[in-house]
Motif scaffolding. Sequence first.
Motif, mmCIF file in Angstrom:
data_model
loop_
_atom_site.group_PDB
_atom_site.id
_atom_site.type_symbol
_atom_site.label_atom_id
_atom_site.label_comp_id
_atom_site.label_asym_id
_atom_site.label_seq_id
_atom_site.Cartn_x
_atom_site.Cartn_y
_atom_site.Cartn_z
ATOM 1 N N HIS A 131 72.912 27.496 27.736
ATOM 2 C CA HIS A 131 74.101 27.671 28.565
ATOM 3 C C HIS A 131 75.193 26.692 28.140
ATOM 4 C CE1 HIS A 131 72.481 30.677 31.206
ATOM 5 N NE2 HIS A 131 71.466 29.914 31.563
ATOM 6 N N GLU A 132 74.798 25.466 27.867
ATOM 7 C CA GLU A 132 75.761 24.453 27.430
ATOM 8 C C GLU A 132 76.380 24.845 26.096
ATOM 9 O OE1 GLU A 132 77.950 20.896 27.633
ATOM 10 O OE2 GLU A 132 76.811 21.959 29.148
ATOM 11 N N ARG A 135 78.840 27.572 26.682
ATOM 12 C CA ARG A 135 80.045 27.018 27.304
ATOM 13 C C ARG A 135 80.908 26.315 26.250
ATOM 14 N NH1 ARG A 135 81.915 22.394 28.755
ATOM 15 N NH2 ARG A 135 79.998 21.272 28.312
#
Length: 172
Positions: A81-82, A85
């Motif tokens: 997810h990071e 992002r």
Amino acid sequence: MLAAEEEHGPLAFVWVEFLLALVVFGILFFALKKYVIPTFEKTFAERTTAIEGGLKAAETKQAEADAKLAQLEKQLGDARHEAARIREEAREQGAQIIAEMREQAQAESTRIVEHGKAQIEAERQQAVTSLRAEVGSLATGLAGRIVGESLDDDARQSRVVERFLAELEGAN
């Protein structure tokens, strides 16, 4: 003894042998029960305890491994997810940089065009002024020849040139 054996036969029941066998069996049974069986029971109990302890330890290790695996999977998901992002932020920043560069290029282009127009206008004005002066001097020279008098007076010369140029511009 042969006579006794013949009397009883091969299948006859002999009490002495029976009692002797019973006593030996009792002694063996007692010795086994007193010394051997407790040792076996102790060994079996130790093995059972060791196996149960090993199973509990294995279950504990398995639970720890499952918990660690779940934690690592969570960390991996968070890292994904990071990363997504960060990629999205990079795309946005790239688009913003491209937009800024386009805007700067457009502003620079506009500035260059305006500067070019201003320079062309200045050169045109300079050329018009130069031509007016030259046309004025030629016109006064011709007018002086036609009229037969000198138009050397600057004020008179200026009025004649201005009137002549105004007439030319009015004709266009």
